[in-house]
Design a protein around this motif. Structure first.
Motif, PDB file in Angstrom:
ATOM      1  N   SER A 299      59.492  82.896 -54.449  1.00  0.00           N
ATOM      2  CA  SER A 299      59.477  83.994 -53.484  1.00  0.00           C
ATOM      3  C   SER A 299      59.891  85.321 -54.117  1.00  0.00           C
ATOM      4  O   SER A 299      59.591  86.394 -53.571  1.00  0.00           O
ATOM      5  CB  SER A 299      60.384  83.688 -52.294  1.00  0.00           C
ATOM      6  OG  SER A 299      61.715  83.484 -52.722  1.00  0.00           O
ATOM      7  N   GLU A 300      60.569  85.268 -55.263  1.00  0.00           N
ATOM      8  CA  GLU A 300      60.990  86.491 -55.937  1.00  0.00           C
ATOM      9  C   GLU A 300      59.859  87.145 -56.725  1.00  0.00           C
ATOM     10  O   GLU A 300      60.011  88.270 -57.211  1.00  0.00           O
ATOM     11  CB  GLU A 300      62.168  86.197 -56.871  1.00  0.00           C
ATOM     12  CG  GLU A 300      63.463  85.876 -56.144  1.00  0.00           C
ATOM     13  CD  GLU A 300      64.598  85.538 -57.084  1.00  0.00           C
ATOM     14  OE1 GLU A 300      65.527  86.356 -57.212  1.00  0.00           O
ATOM     15  OE2 GLU A 300      64.547  84.448 -57.695  1.00  0.00           O
ATOM     16  N   LYS A 301      58.723  86.460 -56.846  1.00  0.00           N
ATOM     17  CA  LYS A 301      57.586  87.035 -57.573  1.00  0.00           C
ATOM     18  C   LYS A 301      57.175  88.387 -57.005  1.00  0.00           C
ATOM     19  O   LYS A 301      56.789  89.293 -57.739  1.00  0.00           O
ATOM     20  CB  LYS A 301      56.381  86.089 -57.505  1.00  0.00           C
ATOM     21  CG  LYS A 301      56.403  84.956 -58.505  1.00  0.00           C
ATOM     22  CD  LYS A 301      55.092  84.186 -58.453  1.00  0.00           C
ATOM     23  CE  LYS A 301      55.067  83.077 -59.481  1.00  0.00           C
ATOM     24  NZ  LYS A 301      53.778  82.322 -59.449  1.00  0.00           N
ATOM     25  N   ALA A 302      57.265  88.514 -55.674  1.00  0.00           N
ATOM     26  CA  ALA A 302      56.793  89.724 -55.009  1.00  0.00           C
ATOM     27  C   ALA A 302      57.555  90.969 -55.449  1.00  0.00           C
ATOM     28  O   ALA A 302      57.050  92.091 -55.348  1.00  0.00           O
ATOM     29  CB  ALA A 302      56.882  89.566 -53.493  1.00  0.00           C
ATOM     30  N   THR A 303      58.773  90.785 -55.953  1.00  0.00           N
ATOM     31  CA  THR A 303      59.608  91.931 -56.344  1.00  0.00           C
ATOM     32  C   THR A 303      59.603  92.174 -57.847  1.00  0.00           C
ATOM     33  O   THR A 303      60.256  93.104 -58.322  1.00  0.00           O
ATOM     34  CB  THR A 303      61.062  91.704 -55.898  1.00  0.00           C
ATOM     35  OG1 THR A 303      61.610  90.569 -56.592  1.00  0.00           O
ATOM     36  CG2 THR A 303      61.134  91.445 -54.394  1.00  0.00           C
TER      37      THR A 303
ATOM     38  N   ARG B  39      54.797  93.875 -63.035  1.00  0.00           N
ATOM     39  CA  ARG B  39      53.578  93.263 -63.563  1.00  0.00           C
ATOM     40  C   ARG B  39      53.708  92.896 -65.033  1.00  0.00           C
ATOM     41  O   ARG B  39      53.074  91.943 -65.499  1.00  0.00           O
ATOM     42  CB  ARG B  39      52.395  94.224 -63.400  1.00  0.00           C
ATOM     43  CG  ARG B  39      52.069  94.636 -61.979  1.00  0.00           C
ATOM     44  CD  ARG B  39      51.899  93.467 -61.038  1.00  0.00           C
ATOM     45  NE  ARG B  39      50.981  92.445 -61.526  1.00  0.00           N
ATOM     46  CZ  ARG B  39      50.752  91.298 -60.890  1.00  0.00           C
ATOM     47  NH1 ARG B  39      51.394  91.029 -59.757  1.00  0.00           N
ATOM     48  NH2 ARG B  39      49.906  90.416 -61.364  1.00  0.00           N
TER      49      ARG B  39
END
Length: 283
Positions: free
Chosen positions: A193-197, A200
């Motif tokens: 869930s931390e991928k979104a923050t 790139r």
């Protein structure tokens, strides 16, 4: 192209994409890695004409930086604990926080001939740095990835450092065949869930298998490491872990549940919970 023109080119092309201080840091790294110049050379040779190959190499670097590719990936090298380590897409780029972990281990273990195990070694930066900094330490490093172990082995060879590398899965650590004075690990600990923050440059250019754990099981790697350490550490031996700053209490509870003692949390230089240590004590 002169030194001054190259620096101005970097500032102009990267303006708005990177903080000015980061651009200055990148400039120093580029000159050091491409031309073998020290920071003082950049100042003293300000008006010097650079080699004919440099403008095209600089343009390539700028183009890739503008695509958010990490400079370390572009150069194939990363600085860690005073040394240059080769990095490839198979390994994580070493972080400054992890240097703190190495320093902590060295400061807390002044003895000699220590038996050290690094679980999930990646580029080998922790294992190699400890082998160089501790007194006559015997260091073993494991990883599930053969590609990572090849990178780590090359780094050890380049730095003329003796480390034993072993292909092994953290999730199936075998019963201990040796007793360790120190076990250290920087396992995957970023939740899905931390991928979104995340930026790139990390998501697109570093191995996800070395970064992420399921939201449903953030202790996926800490449980087997803790269990192994409780059996494989010598009496008085120490376990050192790098952690997700949001999971300090969970990691501490996991270590206590297998009987490890003196569990402590340490902050990184940004003030975040980042390291947990524990000791095996047999009374």
């Amino acid at each position: 192209m002169t030194t001054r023109e190259a620096i101005q080119c970097l500032r102009t092309e990267l303006s708005g994409l990177y903080d000015p201080r980061e651009v200055e840091s990148m400039t120093r790294v580029i000159f050091e890695e491409v031309l073998l110049w020290k920071p003082v050379d950049i100042v003293m040779r300000d008006s010097e004409e650079l080699p004919v190959f440099f403008p095209s190499r600089l343009n390539e670097i700028i183009t890739r930086l503008r695509r958010n590719e990490p400079l370390q990936s572009i150069l194939g090298k990363a600085r860690f604990h005073g040394h240059s380590f080769m990095v490839t897409p198979a390994v994580l780029i070493p972080r400054p926080e992890t240097e703190q972990l190495v320093d902590m281990i060295v400061d807390q273990n002044p003895g000699s001939d220590l038996q050290v195990l690094d679980i999930g070694t990646g580029s080998g930066c922790i294992a190699i740095s400890l082998a160089r900094a501790l007194k006559f330490a015997q260091v073993t490093a494991t990883d599930i990835s053969r590609d990572a172990l090849e990178v780590a082995s090359r780094n050890a060879s380049e730095l003329k450092t003796r480390v034993k590398f072993v292909e092994q899965d953290i999730l199936s650590c075998r019963a201990p065949s040796e007793a360790w004075d120190i076990i250290v690990s920087n396992p995957p600990y970023v939740t899905e869930s931390e991928k979104a923050t995340m930026e790139r440059d990390v998501l697109d250019y570093e191995p996800n298998v070395a970064l992420f754990v399921p939201d449903s099981d953030p202790m996926l790697f800490y449980r087997p490491i803790a269990s192994y350490a409780s059996r494989a550490l010598k009496n008085g031996g120490r376990l050192y872990l790098e952690i997700n700053r949001a999971m300090a209490q969970q990691v501490c509870n996991t270590l206590l549940s297998v009987g490890l003692r003196n569990v402590q949390v340490y902050n990184d230089f940004n003030g975040n919970n980042r390291f947990v240590t524990a000791i095996k004590i047999i009374e």
